[in-house]
Design an enzyme around this catalytic site. Structure first.
Site, PDB file in Angstrom:
ATOM      1  N   GLU A  68     -20.519   6.576 -34.267  1.00  0.00           N
ATOM      2  CA  GLU A  68     -20.209   6.185 -33.232  1.00  0.00           C
ATOM      3  C   GLU A  68     -20.559   7.220 -32.381  1.00  0.00           C
ATOM      4  O   GLU A  68     -19.617   8.436 -32.442  1.00  0.00           O
ATOM      5  CB  GLU A  68     -19.309   5.525 -32.758  1.00  0.00           C
TER       6      GLU A  68
ATOM      7  N   GLU B  56     -16.155   6.840 -21.719  1.00  0.00           N
ATOM      8  CA  GLU B  56     -15.017   5.894 -21.542  1.00  0.00           C
ATOM      9  C   GLU B  56     -14.128   6.101 -20.704  1.00  0.00           C
ATOM     10  O   GLU B  56     -13.739   7.370 -20.573  1.00  0.00           O
ATOM     11  CB  GLU B  56     -14.234   5.368 -22.924  1.00  0.00           C
TER      12      GLU B  56
END
Length: 452
Positions: A331, A336
Site C-alpha cells: 500500500e 494522509e
C-alpha cells in the site's frame, strides 16, 4: 617360325588372364553419379522446410558446413533414390547464403541456399504529442509490403522504403495506444503508437516524463465514470470508520458525496436526515490497467474538523486476498492527514516487512501550517528502485528498494484512491466532533506522468 607364333599366342593369353579377364569379357567399373532437384532454394526470412529429390548410383549422404542455420536430414540414402529435407531457420539479421552438399562416392552435387533479410522497421515504438503529429519510420523489406493502422486516429503514408505515421489531435484526458502493422506475404512487424493525453497549457511536466493521464475536474458537474468509480460501502467496512461511502450520482438528503464545481472536485462528508454520516471514496483504475511507476500528483485543500481523515493513496490493481492479502500486497499512502492533528500531512508505505500493526511502517510527517486553508500539491516519484514523496516540490519521504517482495511489493500496477473518511482507528483517536459537519475535501487536479 611356328614356334615363335605359338609363343606369341601363349603370351597374349597369359596377359589377358593377368588383367582380370573372364569368360564374359573384362569387368567395367562405372564412375559414381549423383543428381538432385532442385539445385537451388530461395528461403524467406521466416525460414522453412524444403525437400530435395536425390538420384545416385549408390549410397549417398547430404551435409552442410560452417553454419548453424541450415539443418539436413535424409531418407532413402542407402538406395539409389531418396530425399534430403533441408530446414532453414528464421533470419534475424542480413541476407545470407549457404550450400548443402549431396555426395555419392566421388560424385558431388551442390544445392545453394539463399535467404532474404527479415522485414525490419527502424522504430518499434513511437510516442506522439496530444496536438497530433507525423513521424517517419524506415522499412527494410526485400519484397512488397503494406501498412495497416489499428485505429482511425492513426493514418499511414508509404513513400519508397519510408512509412509516415500520423496521429490526429487527442482531445481526451487519457493517453491512447494503437499500432501499425507492416507486413509482406510471409512476415510482419508491429509499431506501437502511444499518444499523450490532452495537455492544458499550465501543466508543468517533470523532466524526463510525459503526461499520460489526468483529470482537471473542469467539465460537467459530476465525475466522468470512464475515469473514476465510486465505492459503495457501509460504516465499519475498513479501519472502524464511521462513514457510509456512497456514489456521487446518488442524492442523499439533497446532497452528493462527490460533485464538480468551479474547476474543483468536492468530496463531501455530511450527516444525512437518517443520522448517518456519508462521504465519498473514488478510484482511478486507468481502464483496469492501473499504472506501474511514474510521477503522480494531486493539488488539494483538506477539510477542518476533529474526526476527518482525508487521503490520497494507491493500492494494487489486483490483489489475491486469500493467498496474498494486506499488507503483503503493498500500500502506498502519498498523503494522509487526521483532523485531530491539523495541518500535519504524512506519507507511508505498508508491506509485509513494514506496517503499522508492529510499528515498522515507513512514515514521514510534516506540519505545513496551511493544509486545511490553502491548496498544496502532493506527489510521488515511484520507480523500480525507490519511492519518494513530495509536498509542494519538497521531499518528504524517501525509501530505497531492496528488490524483495517482503519489503518492496511496489513493482506492479497500482490504482489511485481519493477519499474522505470520518472517524476510524486513526481519524477518531481523539474522538470526533460532529459539529464540524458538513465539510469538504477539495481537489484541483490529479495527474499521472510516466517516463518517455
Amino acid at each position: 617360325m611356328k614356334n615363335m607364333i605359338a609363343m606369341s599366342i601363349l603370351s597374349c593369353v597369359l596377359t589377358l588372364c593377368s588383367c582380370g579377364g573372364s569368360e564374359n569379357g573384362p569387368e567395367v567399373v562405372k564412375p559414381s553419379e549423383v543428381s538432385c532437384t532442385p539445385t537451388s532454394i530461395e528461403a524467406p526470412a521466416v525460414g522453412g522446410t524444403f525437400t530435395v529429390n536425390v538420384t545416385a548410383s549408390g549410397e549417398w549422404t547430404a551435409y552442410t558446413e560452417n553454419n548453424d542455420w541450415v539443418k539436413v536430414s535424409t531418407m532413402g540414402s542407402a538406395s539409389t533414390k531418396g530425399t534430403a529435407t533441408i530446414t532453414v531457420a528464421a533470419n534475424k539479421g542480413t541476407a545470407r547464403q549457404a550450400v548443402v552438399n549431396i555426395k555419392s562416392g566421388t560424385a558431388r552435387q551442390a544445392v545453394s541456399i539463399s535467404q532474404q533479410a527479415p522485414l525490419q522497421v527502424s522504430k518499434s515504438e513511437i510516442r506522439m504529442s496530444s496536438r497530433g503529429e507525423s513521424i517517419t519510420v524506415n522499412v527494410d523489406c526485400p519484397t512488397e509490403w503494406t501498412a495497416i493502422a489499428s485505429d482511425n486516429w492513426i493514418t499511414t503514408t508509404k513513400n519508397g522504403n519510408q512509412l509516415t505515421i500520423t496521429a490526429a489531435k487527442n482531445e481526451s484526458k487519457q493517453s491512447r495506444q494503437g499500432k501499425v502493422t507492416v507486413k509482406n506475404d510471409n512476415e510482419q512487424a508491429e509499431i506501437r503508437v502511444i499518444q499523450n493525453s490532452a495537455e492544458d497549457a499550465d501543466i508543468n511536466t517533470p523532466e524526463g516524463y510525459t503526461l499520460v493521464w489526468h483529470d482537471e475536474f473542469n467539465e460537467g458537474d459530476q465525475l466522468n465514470s470512464a475515469n473514476w468509480e465510486w465505492e459503495n460501502q457501509n460504516a465499519g467496512w475498513v479501519n472502524n470508520e464511521l462513514q457510509y461511502y456512497r456514489p456521487g450520482t446518488s442524492t442523499i438528503s439533497g446532497k452528493h458525496t462527490t460533485e464538480l464545481a468551479d474547476g474543483f472536485l468536492n468530496i463531501n462528508c455530511f450527516k444525512g436526515e437518517d443520522g448517518k454520516v456519508y462521504s465519498g471514496r473514488i478510484n482511478a483504475k486507468n481502464g483496469g490497467q492501473g499504472w506501474k511507476y511514474g510521477y503522480i500528483e494531486a493539488r488539494m485543500m483538506l477539510p477542518q474538523g476533529k474526526g476527518t481523515w482525508p487521503a490520497f493513496w494507491m493500492m494494487p490493481i489486483s490483489v489475491d486476498w486469500t493467498n496474498e492479502g494486506w499488507p503483503k500486497c503493498g500500500e502506498i499512502d502519498i498523503m494522509e492527514e487526521v483532523g485531530c492533528v491539523p495541518n500535519e500531512v504524512s506519507s507511508s508505505l505498508h508491506a509485509e516487512g513494514h506496517y503499522h500493526a508492529n510499528n515498522t511502517q515507513i512514515t514521514k510527517a510534516r506540519n505545513i501550517g496551511t493544509a486545511e486553508t490553502e491548496f498544496h500539491t502532493y506527489a510521488i516519484e515511484w520507480t523500480a528502485d525507490y519511492i519518494k514523496t513530495y509536498v509542494d516540490g519538497a521531499l518528504l519521504l524517501s525509501y530505497a528498494s531492496d528488490h524483495t517482495i517482503r519489503n518492496y511489493p511496489y513493482d506492479k500496477p497500482f490504482h489511485i484512491i481519493l477519499n474522505l473518511a470520518w472517524g476510524g482507528s486513526w481519524g477518531a483517536m481523539n474522538g470526533v466532533d460532529e459539529s464540524a459537519l458538513p465539510l469538504t475535501m477539495k481537489v484541483d487536479y490529479v495527474r499521472v506522468f510516466q517516463k518517455q
